[in-house]
Motif scaffolding. Structure first.
Motif, PDB file in Angstrom:
ATOM      1  N   VAL A  59     -17.956  50.675  25.863  1.00  0.00           N
ATOM      2  CA  VAL A  59     -17.637  49.628  26.843  1.00  0.00           C
ATOM      3  C   VAL A  59     -18.336  48.328  26.464  1.00  0.00           C
ATOM      4  CG1 VAL A  59     -18.047  48.860  29.225  1.00  0.00           C
ATOM      5  CG2 VAL A  59     -17.158  51.148  28.794  1.00  0.00           C
ATOM      6  N   ASN A  60     -19.641  48.420  26.199  1.00  0.00           N
ATOM      7  CA  ASN A  60     -20.415  47.220  25.900  1.00  0.00           C
ATOM      8  C   ASN A  60     -19.997  46.573  24.583  1.00  0.00           C
ATOM      9  OD1 ASN A  60     -21.764  47.671  28.277  1.00  0.00           O
ATOM     10  ND2 ASN A  60     -23.598  48.534  27.332  1.00  0.00           N
ATOM     11  N   ASN A  61     -19.600  47.395  23.618  1.00  0.00           N
ATOM     12  CA  ASN A  61     -19.123  46.828  22.353  1.00  0.00           C
ATOM     13  C   ASN A  61     -17.791  46.113  22.531  1.00  0.00           C
ATOM     14  OD1 ASN A  61     -21.046  47.332  20.205  1.00  0.00           O
ATOM     15  ND2 ASN A  61     -20.681  49.495  20.540  1.00  0.00           N
ATOM     16  N   MET A  62     -16.896  46.660  23.353  1.00  0.00           N
ATOM     17  CA  MET A  62     -15.630  45.984  23.613  1.00  0.00           C
ATOM     18  C   MET A  62     -15.831  44.698  24.411  1.00  0.00           C
ATOM     19  SD  MET A  62     -12.453  48.545  24.339  1.00  0.00           S
ATOM     20  CE  MET A  62     -11.578  49.312  22.967  1.00  0.00           C
ATOM     21  N   GLU A  72     -23.376  43.611  27.908  1.00  0.00           N
ATOM     22  CA  GLU A  72     -23.600  44.817  28.695  1.00  0.00           C
ATOM     23  C   GLU A  72     -22.792  44.769  29.987  1.00  0.00           C
ATOM     24  OE1 GLU A  72     -28.085  46.136  27.328  1.00  0.00           O
ATOM     25  OE2 GLU A  72     -27.879  44.675  28.944  1.00  0.00           O
ATOM     26  N   PHE A  73     -22.081  45.861  30.276  1.00  0.00           N
ATOM     27  CA  PHE A  73     -21.328  45.961  31.518  1.00  0.00           C
ATOM     28  C   PHE A  73     -22.290  45.864  32.693  1.00  0.00           C
ATOM     29  CE2 PHE A  73     -19.957  48.663  35.055  1.00  0.00           C
ATOM     30  CZ  PHE A  73     -18.738  48.066  35.360  1.00  0.00           C
ATOM     31  N   SER A  74     -21.897  45.126  33.723  1.00  0.00           N
ATOM     32  CA  SER A  74     -22.822  44.923  34.825  1.00  0.00           C
ATOM     33  C   SER A  74     -22.146  45.042  36.182  1.00  0.00           C
ATOM     34  CB  SER A  74     -23.498  43.550  34.711  1.00  0.00           C
ATOM     35  OG  SER A  74     -22.547  42.508  34.873  1.00  0.00           O
ATOM     36  N   ILE A  75     -22.966  45.314  37.172  1.00  0.00           N
ATOM     37  CA  ILE A  75     -22.568  45.322  38.573  1.00  0.00           C
ATOM     38  C   ILE A  75     -23.426  44.274  39.261  1.00  0.00           C
ATOM     39  CG2 ILE A  75     -22.509  46.664  40.704  1.00  0.00           C
ATOM     40  CD1 ILE A  75     -22.254  49.158  38.813  1.00  0.00           C
ATOM     41  N   LYS A  76     -22.777  43.263  39.814  1.00  0.00           N
ATOM     42  CA  LYS A  76     -23.518  42.179  40.466  1.00  0.00           C
ATOM     43  C   LYS A  76     -23.158  42.139  41.940  1.00  0.00           C
ATOM     44  CE  LYS A  76     -24.809  37.315  39.948  1.00  0.00           C
ATOM     45  NZ  LYS A  76     -24.651  36.090  39.127  1.00  0.00           N
ATOM     46  N   GLY A  77     -24.168  42.187  42.788  1.00  0.00           N
ATOM     47  CA  GLY A  77     -23.890  42.171  44.216  1.00  0.00           C
ATOM     48  C   GLY A  77     -25.160  42.085  45.034  1.00  0.00           C
ATOM     49  N   SER A  84     -30.574  51.336  32.500  1.00  0.00           N
ATOM     50  CA  SER A  84     -30.045  50.040  32.874  1.00  0.00           C
ATOM     51  C   SER A  84     -31.097  48.957  32.700  1.00  0.00           C
ATOM     52  CB  SER A  84     -29.542  50.066  34.321  1.00  0.00           C
ATOM     53  OG  SER A  84     -30.576  50.439  35.217  1.00  0.00           O
ATOM     54  N   ALA A  85     -30.724  47.733  33.047  1.00  0.00           N
ATOM     55  CA  ALA A  85     -31.647  46.599  33.005  1.00  0.00           C
ATOM     56  C   ALA A  85     -31.298  45.674  34.155  1.00  0.00           C
ATOM     57  CB  ALA A  85     -31.554  45.867  31.671  1.00  0.00           C
ATOM     58  N   VAL A  86     -32.314  45.031  34.717  1.00  0.00           N
ATOM     59  CA  VAL A  86     -32.123  44.123  35.842  1.00  0.00           C
ATOM     60  C   VAL A  86     -32.861  42.829  35.560  1.00  0.00           C
ATOM     61  CG1 VAL A  86     -32.388  43.805  38.326  1.00  0.00           C
ATOM     62  CG2 VAL A  86     -32.010  46.101  37.417  1.00  0.00           C
ATOM     63  N   ASP A  87     -32.158  41.712  35.708  1.00  0.00           N
ATOM     64  CA  ASP A  87     -32.762  40.386  35.520  1.00  0.00           C
ATOM     65  C   ASP A  87     -33.119  39.829  36.894  1.00  0.00           C
ATOM     66  OD1 ASP A  87     -33.343  37.699  35.091  1.00  0.00           O
ATOM     67  OD2 ASP A  87     -31.943  37.524  33.432  1.00  0.00           O
ATOM     68  N   ILE A  88     -34.410  39.648  37.143  1.00  0.00           N
ATOM     69  CA  ILE A  88     -34.877  39.087  38.405  1.00  0.00           C
ATOM     70  C   ILE A  88     -35.772  37.893  38.111  1.00  0.00           C
ATOM     71  CG2 ILE A  88     -36.152  39.506  40.556  1.00  0.00           C
ATOM     72  CD1 ILE A  88     -35.442  42.456  40.278  1.00  0.00           C
ATOM     73  N   ASP A  89     -35.347  36.732  38.578  1.00  0.00           N
ATOM     74  CA  ASP A  89     -36.108  35.492  38.378  1.00  0.00           C
ATOM     75  C   ASP A  89     -36.410  35.251  36.898  1.00  0.00           C
ATOM     76  OD1 ASP A  89     -36.151  35.122  41.151  1.00  0.00           O
ATOM     77  OD2 ASP A  89     -38.019  36.250  41.373  1.00  0.00           O
ATOM     78  N   GLY A  90     -35.445  35.581  36.047  1.00  0.00           N
ATOM     79  CA  GLY A  90     -35.593  35.313  34.616  1.00  0.00           C
ATOM     80  C   GLY A  90     -36.357  36.367  33.852  1.00  0.00           C
ATOM     81  N   ILE A  91     -36.830  37.397  34.533  1.00  0.00           N
ATOM     82  CA  ILE A  91     -37.544  38.492  33.862  1.00  0.00           C
ATOM     83  C   ILE A  91     -36.633  39.715  33.833  1.00  0.00           C
ATOM     84  CG2 ILE A  91     -39.551  40.016  33.912  1.00  0.00           C
ATOM     85  CD1 ILE A  91     -41.037  37.830  35.444  1.00  0.00           C
ATOM     86  N   VAL A  92     -36.450  40.300  32.639  1.00  0.00           N
ATOM     87  CA  VAL A  92     -35.592  41.468  32.495  1.00  0.00           C
ATOM     88  C   VAL A  92     -36.444  42.732  32.592  1.00  0.00           C
ATOM     89  CG1 VAL A  92     -33.987  42.706  31.011  1.00  0.00           C
ATOM     90  CG2 VAL A  92     -33.945  40.207  31.073  1.00  0.00           C
ATOM     91  N   ARG A 129     -27.310  45.774  34.734  1.00  0.00           N
ATOM     92  CA  ARG A 129     -26.560  45.982  33.498  1.00  0.00           C
ATOM     93  C   ARG A 129     -26.752  47.420  33.003  1.00  0.00           C
ATOM     94  NH1 ARG A 129     -29.323  40.980  31.980  1.00  0.00           N
ATOM     95  NH2 ARG A 129     -30.341  42.082  30.283  1.00  0.00           N
ATOM     96  N   LEU A 130     -25.646  48.109  32.784  1.00  0.00           N
ATOM     97  CA  LEU A 130     -25.716  49.500  32.337  1.00  0.00           C
ATOM     98  C   LEU A 130     -25.806  49.569  30.819  1.00  0.00           C
ATOM     99  CD1 LEU A 130     -23.129  51.277  34.660  1.00  0.00           C
ATOM    100  CD2 LEU A 130     -25.522  50.694  35.103  1.00  0.00           C
TER     101      LEU A 130
END
Length: 301
Positions: free
Chosen positions: A172-175, A179-184, A219-227, A267-268
């Motif tokens: 998925v991520n290569n296509m 990185e595929f993500s869920i934002k909400g 997964s990974a989460v970006d919060i206030d510019g920190i991953v 991001r998964l």
């Protein structure tokens, strides 16, 4: 970015227009958009013609990104105008009417960019070669981008949906080219994670979203510019609830601040295991600990 459907405006000058569903903004879509952007300048503005979110879930089997996220990404790429009507409002247009009423009159197009597999007009009766022929008589140049390939198949939203349903996040991520993500929005939960010493954030997955294999992902989460590295469960939490609301529940490593009401992008990265109903909270706690250890080992690789 100006939403022409909302404002009722038309661009003041000629435009370079990218045509497509752009229902994932994958690497093939990005190639079309970047080509469109390269044709701007000297009074020519950038524009995207696409369709609304409700159309995508009906026509294509579920959204890969939300309508708002699509607009955010296009805006971030430098697109100045977007025109995104409902599919039903244009699906029965004859090909020449689509060109004259939408591309020329509404968008004032000078350049059109589309992928090789683009089709339009009633019953998808016309292809990109027909588009070039019709546009030539309207002083509009058509540029056709060849399809991008990945492992011998064309990069496509349908392929991405298939891989998501299988939990194959690597492909998925290569296509996608990202990185595929869920934002909400982070919503309140039952706080069971805190009782297990693994506090989590919860995000509701929209009903019109494409199918994602239920289970645990690194997964990974970006919060206030920190991953932050994280671990995410896609599912309904069968051990602690009997509900059917599909959630992304994420434990963020090294992060404990409450962020209810904030909008977060998760991001998964890799599938870990399928979702499972455990016989007790103690068994669940032990498994979550094992999952976190497994994710930490993957991070160190």
């Amino acid at each position: 970015m100006i939403d022409l459907l909302k404002t009722g405006e038309c661009p003041k000058g000629r435009t370079s227009v990218a045509l497509g569903l752009f229902d994932g903004i994958h690497s093939g879509h990005i190639a079309v958009i970047e080509k469109m952007l390269s044709l701007c300048g000297d009074g020519i503005s950038s524009a995207v013609f696409t369709f609304s979110e409700g159309t995508l879930s009906t026509k294509s089997g579920g959204a890969i990104i939300s309508d708002n996220r699509k607009k955010e990404m296009l805006d971030g790429m430098g697109v100045q105008y977007i025109y995104a009507p409902d599919f039903a409002s244009v699906k029965d247009m004859p090909p020449d009417e689509f060109v004259k009423e939408i591309l020329k009159k509404q968008l004032n197009a000078k350049h059109i960019v589309c992928g090789r597999n683009f089709r339009f007009g009633k019953g998808a009766s016309a292809d990109c070669d027909d588009l070039a022929r019709i546009c030539a008589s309207e002083d509009i140049e058509v540029h056709i981008e060849e399809l991008r390939e990945y492992r011998g198949e064309a990069v496509s939203s349908s392929g991405i949906r298939r891989y998501l349903a299988d939990g194959n996040i690597h492909d998925v991520n290569n296509m996608l080219g990202r990185e595929f993500s869920i934002k909400g929005e982070v919503i309140g939960g039952n706080r069971v994670g805190r009782t297990l010493n693994f506090p989590t954030i919860n995000q509701r997955i929209p009903e019109n979203f494409t199918d994602i294999r239920r289970g645990v992902y690194s997964s990974a989460v970006d919060i206030d510019g920190i991953v932050y590295d994280a671990i995410t469960n896609i599912g309904v939490k069968p051990t602690v609830t009997d509900g059917s609301v599909l959630l992304a529940e994420t434990h963020i490593l090294g992060f404990a601040r409450e962020i209810y009401g904030e909008t977060v992008e998760v991001r998964l990265r890799e599938f870990v295991r399928d979702e499972k109903k455990f016989s007790s909270k103690d068994e669940l706690k032990a498994q979550v600990g094992n999952d976190i250890d497994a994710v930490k080992k993957k991070i160190k690789r």
